[in-house]
Design a protein around this motif. Structure first.
Motif, short mmCIF file in Angstrom:
data_model
loop_
_atom_site.label_atom_id
_atom_site.label_comp_id
_atom_site.label_asym_id
_atom_site.label_seq_id
_atom_site.Cartn_x
_atom_site.Cartn_y
_atom_site.Cartn_z
N ALA A 108 -10.60 8.09 -0.83
CA ALA A 108 -9.19 7.71 -0.92
C ALA A 108 -8.82 7.37 -2.36
O ALA A 108 -7.77 7.77 -2.87
N LYS A 109 -9.72 6.64 -3.06
CA LYS A 109 -9.46 6.29 -4.46
C LYS A 109 -9.47 7.54 -5.33
O LYS A 109 -8.64 7.68 -6.23
N ALA A 110 -10.39 8.44 -5.06
CA ALA A 110 -10.47 9.67 -5.84
C ALA A 110 -9.19 10.48 -5.69
O ALA A 110 -8.70 11.08 -6.64
N ARG A 111 -8.63 10.48 -4.49
CA ARG A 111 -7.42 11.24 -4.22
C ARG A 111 -6.16 10.48 -4.61
O ARG A 111 -5.10 11.07 -4.77
N GLY A 112 -6.27 9.17 -4.73
CA GLY A 112 -5.09 8.35 -5.05
C GLY A 112 -4.55 7.70 -3.80
O GLY A 112 -4.10 8.38 -2.88
N ILE A 113 -4.63 6.37 -3.79
CA ILE A 113 -4.18 5.60 -2.63
C ILE A 113 -2.68 5.80 -2.40
O ILE A 113 -2.24 5.93 -1.27
N ALA A 114 -1.92 5.88 -3.48
CA ALA A 114 -0.46 6.03 -3.34
C ALA A 114 -0.14 7.34 -2.63
O ALA A 114 0.71 7.38 -1.73
N GLN A 115 -0.83 8.41 -3.02
CA GLN A 115 -0.61 9.71 -2.39
C GLN A 115 -1.02 9.67 -0.92
O GLN A 115 -0.32 10.18 -0.05
N LEU A 116 -2.14 9.01 -0.66
CA LEU A 116 -2.63 8.90 0.71
C LEU A 116 -1.64 8.12 1.58
O LEU A 116 -1.39 8.49 2.72
N ALA A 117 -1.08 7.07 1.02
CA ALA A 117 -0.09 6.27 1.74
C ALA A 117 1.10 7.16 2.11
O ALA A 117 1.60 7.10 3.24
N LYS A 118 1.51 7.99 1.16
CA LYS A 118 2.64 8.88 1.40
C LYS A 118 2.29 9.89 2.51
O LYS A 118 3.06 10.12 3.42
N ASP A 119 1.10 10.48 2.42
CA ASP A 119 0.69 11.51 3.37
C ASP A 119 0.45 10.99 4.78
O ASP A 119 0.63 11.71 5.75
N THR A 120 0.00 9.75 4.89
CA THR A 120 -0.33 9.21 6.21
C THR A 120 0.80 8.39 6.80
O THR A 120 0.81 8.14 8.00
N GLY A 121 1.71 7.92 5.97
CA GLY A 121 2.76 7.03 6.44
C GLY A 121 2.24 5.60 6.61
O GLY A 121 2.94 4.75 7.13
N LEU A 122 1.02 5.35 6.15
CA LEU A 122 0.46 3.99 6.22
C LEU A 122 0.76 3.29 4.91
O LEU A 122 0.84 3.93 3.87
N GLY A 123 0.91 1.97 4.97
CA GLY A 123 1.12 1.22 3.73
C GLY A 123 -0.18 1.13 2.95
O GLY A 123 -1.27 1.21 3.52
N ARG A 124 -0.07 0.99 1.62
CA ARG A 124 -1.27 0.87 0.78
C ARG A 124 -2.15 -0.29 1.23
O ARG A 124 -3.36 -0.15 1.30
N GLU A 125 -1.49 -1.42 1.55
CA GLU A 125 -2.26 -2.59 2.00
C GLU A 125 -3.09 -2.25 3.23
O GLU A 125 -4.26 -2.60 3.33
N SER A 126 -2.46 -1.57 4.19
CA SER A 126 -3.18 -1.30 5.42
C SER A 126 -4.29 -0.29 5.19
O SER A 126 -5.32 -0.33 5.86
N ILE A 127 -4.12 0.61 4.21
CA ILE A 127 -5.21 1.53 3.87
C ILE A 127 -6.38 0.75 3.30
O ILE A 127 -7.53 0.94 3.72
N TYR A 128 -6.09 -0.15 2.37
CA TYR A 128 -7.17 -0.96 1.79
C TYR A 128 -7.88 -1.78 2.86
O TYR A 128 -9.09 -1.89 2.87
N LYS A 129 -7.08 -2.34 3.78
CA LYS A 129 -7.66 -3.17 4.83
C LYS A 129 -8.52 -2.33 5.77
O LYS A 129 -9.63 -2.72 6.14
N THR A 130 -7.99 -1.18 6.13
CA THR A 130 -8.71 -0.27 7.02
C THR A 130 -10.06 0.11 6.44
O THR A 130 -11.06 0.18 7.14
N LEU A 131 -10.09 0.37 5.13
CA LEU A 131 -11.28 0.91 4.50
C LEU A 131 -12.20 -0.14 3.89
O LEU A 131 -13.12 0.19 3.15
N SER A 132 -11.94 -1.42 4.18
CA SER A 132 -12.85 -2.41 3.64
C SER A 132 -13.95 -2.67 4.67
O SER A 132 -13.71 -2.55 5.87
#
Length: 98
Positions: free
Chosen positions: A43-67
């Motif tokens: 996700a970091k390699a691809r860019g969290i911001a881009q991933l948030a856009k593509d998934t519709g998930l918030g950045r915070e929730s992505i970080y939380k999910t992947l911790s």
């Protein structure tokens, strides 16, 4: 001395193939956090911001999910892997009886 985990994965995760290999290797670890950490690297390699856009998930929730210990819902993981271009696929392997 700089401590680097195994190798700095992020710089190698530049193709779908590499990402798929990396995640597949992580999946084989019995500790589920290993897969989450690997997915976070991708996700970091691809860019969290881009991933948030593509998934519709918030950045915070992505970080939380992947911790580690995040205990994400399966649908969240599939949403993330799909957005990264590496949908989870299951394959059967011949069972070796010892």
């Amino acid at each position: 001395m700089v401590k680097v985990s195994k190798f700095d994965a992020v710089q190698y995760l530049d193709s779908e193939e590499m990402i798929a290999e990396y995640l597949a290797a992580a999946m084989e670890d019995p500790n589920p956090d290993v897969f989450l950490v690997a997915l976070a690297d991708v996700a970091k390699a691809r860019g969290i911001a881009q991933l948030a856009k593509d998934t519709g998930l918030g950045r915070e929730s992505i970080y939380k999910t992947l911790s580690p210990g995040g205990k994400p819902r399966f649908e969240t993981i599939t949403k993330i892997t799909r957005a990264l271009g590496v949908p989870l696929t299951l394959k059967s392997e011949p069972i070796h009886h010892h």
